[in-house]
Design an enzyme around this catalytic site. Structure first.
Site, short mmCIF file in Angstrom:
data_model
loop_
_atom_site.label_atom_id
_atom_site.label_comp_id
_atom_site.label_asym_id
_atom_site.label_seq_id
_atom_site.Cartn_x
_atom_site.Cartn_y
_atom_site.Cartn_z
CG HIS A 29 -2.06 0.95 1.07
ND1 HIS A 29 -1.97 2.27 1.40
CD2 HIS A 29 -3.31 0.76 0.56
CE1 HIS A 29 -3.11 2.86 1.10
NE2 HIS A 29 -3.93 1.97 0.60
CG ASP A 50 -8.59 -4.33 -2.60
OD1 ASP A 50 -9.73 -4.21 -2.15
OD2 ASP A 50 -7.98 -3.43 -3.20
N1 CMC Z 1 4.38 -7.37 -5.06
C1 CMC Z 1 5.72 -7.34 -5.24
N2 CMC Z 1 6.47 -6.23 -5.08
C2 CMC Z 1 5.84 -5.09 -4.73
C3 CMC Z 1 4.44 -5.05 -4.53
C4 CMC Z 1 3.70 -6.25 -4.71
N3 CMC Z 1 2.38 -6.25 -4.53
N4 CMC Z 1 4.08 -3.79 -4.20
C5 CMC Z 1 5.19 -3.07 -4.19
N5 CMC Z 1 6.26 -3.85 -4.52
C6 CMC Z 1 7.68 -3.45 -4.54
C7 CMC Z 1 7.97 -2.64 -5.80
O1 CMC Z 1 8.43 -3.45 -6.85
C8 CMC Z 1 9.01 -1.68 -5.31
O2 CMC Z 1 10.27 -2.34 -5.28
P1 CMC Z 1 11.64 -1.54 -5.59
O3 CMC Z 1 11.74 -0.50 -4.51
O4 CMC Z 1 12.68 -2.59 -5.51
O5 CMC Z 1 11.47 -0.94 -6.94
C9 CMC Z 1 8.63 -1.40 -3.87
O6 CMC Z 1 7.86 -2.55 -3.45
C10 CMC Z 1 7.76 -0.15 -3.69
O7 CMC Z 1 6.70 -0.23 -4.62
P2 CMC Z 1 6.03 1.05 -5.30
O8 CMC Z 1 5.33 0.61 -6.54
O9 CMC Z 1 7.03 2.15 -5.40
O10 CMC Z 1 4.99 1.44 -4.19
P3 CMC Z 1 3.72 2.32 -4.40
O11 CMC Z 1 3.46 2.98 -3.10
O12 CMC Z 1 3.88 3.20 -5.59
O13 CMC Z 1 2.58 1.25 -4.75
C11 CMC Z 1 0.75 -0.22 -4.62
C12 CMC Z 1 1.57 0.85 -3.90
C13 CMC Z 1 -0.51 -0.54 -3.79
C14 CMC Z 1 0.27 0.34 -5.98
C15 CMC Z 1 1.62 -1.48 -4.83
O14 CMC Z 1 2.03 -2.01 -3.60
C16 CMC Z 1 0.91 -2.55 -5.67
O15 CMC Z 1 0.96 -2.48 -6.90
N6 CMC Z 1 0.24 -3.54 -4.99
C17 CMC Z 1 -0.53 -4.55 -5.70
C18 CMC Z 1 -1.88 -3.95 -6.07
C19 CMC Z 1 -2.81 -3.83 -4.89
O16 CMC Z 1 -2.98 -4.74 -4.11
N7 CMC Z 1 -3.46 -2.63 -4.79
C20 CMC Z 1 -4.50 -2.38 -3.78
C21 CMC Z 1 -4.12 -1.33 -2.81
S1 CMC Z 1 -5.27 -1.23 -1.42
C22 CMC Z 1 -6.81 -0.75 -2.12
C23 CMC Z 1 -6.78 0.52 -2.86
O17 CMC Z 1 -6.10 1.48 -2.48
O18 CMC Z 1 -7.47 0.63 -3.87
#
Ligand code: CMC
Length: 431
Positions: A308, A366
């Site tokens: 998240h 989720d």
């Molecule tokens: N699986 C594997 N690696 C992950 C994941 C994941 N689900 N989420 C983040 N990472 C890694 C990412 O690759 C990155 O690694 P590095 O620093 O080595 O490049 C690091 O963690 C930080 O990720 P980010 O993309 O910079 O983080 P963010 O804050 O931009 O993204 C997120 C947050 C929710 C979009 C992301 O965690 C994600 O894509 N999760 C899967 C989708 C999901 O479950 N979304 C629902 C969120 S809760 C409900 C809502 O808000 O709608």
């Protein structure tokens, strides 16, 4: 909004600027950079809004480190345990918990607005049967602007309130109709003797051929899913609603924009994507393969339902959702479902894996909501529409707050331009 005595100092190109600092009631201070461009001729750069407050708000507060979510100051776990969705709607919209009389009046108002204009039924028939219900919802909610002209004047506070009530009341009807249409069953009209969640289940699962009894435990679980998703401060879809509204667009168009944004798999679409991922993994022995893929920098795969942007310790909604999942599965006698086994094992492995621990990735809301919805009999394509139903109150509360602020202005971000500098047009025969 009161400025604190504190200031921040910024030195740009050898010149120093004092920037005002705002102190919130709780949370980190916020540096006011609104005059920065005028004074220093520079912009700030923050494409994902990771360090930028886009507005001030009194509705919802999240402490990502502590895993805390407060609506108007009340913790989400207390609201989930002691309150119910329509009371939380009132709280979000009006700022305080209602008295018994206020709640009754609000519930009556919402209940009396649940039917949609009969002519809107034709819109559904214009969609292909295999349309994703989110596609149908974006279209039908946008089309509400064409039906409810008496609540589209955004400068009129009463019209804003009526639009909010209509959206909260009609969204379950629209989502249920999108579902019924997709399975080729007749639409089921709302029933005023049922509460919000039970009415939604009835509209989704009843058929004219026989009586449908809504199980109170399932209705309670549905209500909890609505409550847990009701608002989440300035997330992507809410920011979309605010940005669309900043131009003065009508409420139905703004909420349709919010639904479109919610659909993406990084946001509300994650619940569908998560369940599809669990199905794709299929059996417990395949989990290590998927964990390895999630960790592989060269593979775009992510574990859906994990991570998240704001929560870095735990998602408080997930804790309640997990309990609810246990209750629903227990009621339905589902304890050795293969999907559930994969989910439980995946959760266990990921929570003990160094990659997930270091990056502070743990199951979000989720991860569990999809398991409950699947057990209730919803197809995965309905998961995100259900999120949209729940989040409507958050969108309209934030939208109302924005418009009530006399200082509100059109949202217009700036950019870091990296394209060509000015060059002369070249005639086609010379290229
Ligand atoms: N699986 C594997 N690696 C992950 C994941 C994941 N689900 N989420 C983040 N990472 C890694 C990412 O690759 C990155 O690694 P590095 O620093 O080595 O490049 C690091 O963690 C930080 O990720 P980010 O993309 O910079 O983080 P963010 O804050 O931009 O993204 C997120 C947050 C929710 C979009 C992301 O965690 C994600 O894509 N999760 C899967 C989708 C999901 O479950 N979304 C629902 C969120 S809760 C409900 C809502 O808000 O709608």
């Amino acid at each position: 909004m009161t400025k604190s005595q504190k200031t921040a100092t910024l030195t740009v190109h050898g010149e120093t600027y004092e920037l005002p600092v705002f102190s919130p009631t709780v949370g980190p201070d916020v540096i006011d950079i609104r005059k920065l461009y005028g004074q220093a001729g520079v912009f700030t750069y923050d494409p994902g809004f990771t360090s930028t407050a886009s507005c001030d708000s009194t509705i919802t507060y999240i402490d990502g480190e502590k895993g805390e979510l407060l609506h108007r100051g009340y913790p989400i776990d207390q609201l989930a345990a002691k309150s119910h969705y329509l009371e939380v709607c009132y709280l979000l919209l009006y700022g305080e918990l209602p008295s018994a009389a206020q709640l009754e009046e609000f519930e009556t108002t919402i209940t009396r607005h649940t039917m949609i204009h009969e002519q809107m039924h034709y819109f559904f028939r214009g969609f292909r049967r295999d349309s994703h219900p989110m596609a149908t919802m974006v279209g039908v909610v946008g089309a509400m602007s064409a039906f409810y002209h008496d609540s589209t004047d955004v400068s009129d506070e009463r019209q804003r309130e009526i639009a909010s009530h209509r959206l909260i009341a009609k969204m379950p009807t629209i989502a249920a109709m999108a579902y019924k249409y997709s399975v080729g069953q007749p639409f089921v009209y709302p029933r005023n003797d049922l509460d919000y969640a039970a009415n939604f289940l009835h509209m989704c699962f009843a058929v004219p051929a026989e009586e449908y009894h809504v199980d109170p435990i399932l209705a309670r679980a549905m209500d909890r899913i609505f409550t847990l998703h009701a608002d989440h401060e300035q997330n992507a879809s809410t920011s979309t609603v605010r940005l669309a509204s900043s131009s003065g667009a009508n409420p139905f168009a703004c909420i349709a924009a919010g639904i479109a944004c919610l659909w993406g798999p990084a946001h509300g679409g994650a619940n569908q994507a998560c369940l599809e991922m669990l199905k794709e993994i299929g059996t417990v022995d395949r989990i290590p393969e998927y964990i390895a893929r999630a960790k592989d920098k060269n593979d775009p795969f992510r574990l859906m339902g994990f991570g998240h942007r704001v929560y870095k310790n735990m998602d408080p909604r997930a804790t309640v959702m997990k309990q609810s999942a246990d209750e629903v599965l227990d009621l339905l006698g589902i304890d050795n479902n293969p999907l559930l086994q994969v989910a439980k094992e995946l959760e266990k492995i990921a929570l003990h894996d160094d990659y997930f621990i270091e990056k502070k990735l743990f199951p979000n809301v989720d991860f569990y909501s999809g398991i409950i919805l699947e057990a209730m009999g919803f197809p995965t394509s309905m998961f995100t529409p259900i999120f949209a139903v729940s989040r409507t109150v958050g969108w309209v509360s934030q939208w109302k707050e924005q418009l009530a602020d006399p200082q509100h202005k059109i949202g217009r971000p700036r950019q870091l331009y990296l394209g060509e500098t000015m060059r002369d047009y070249v005639d086609i025969e010379n290229r």
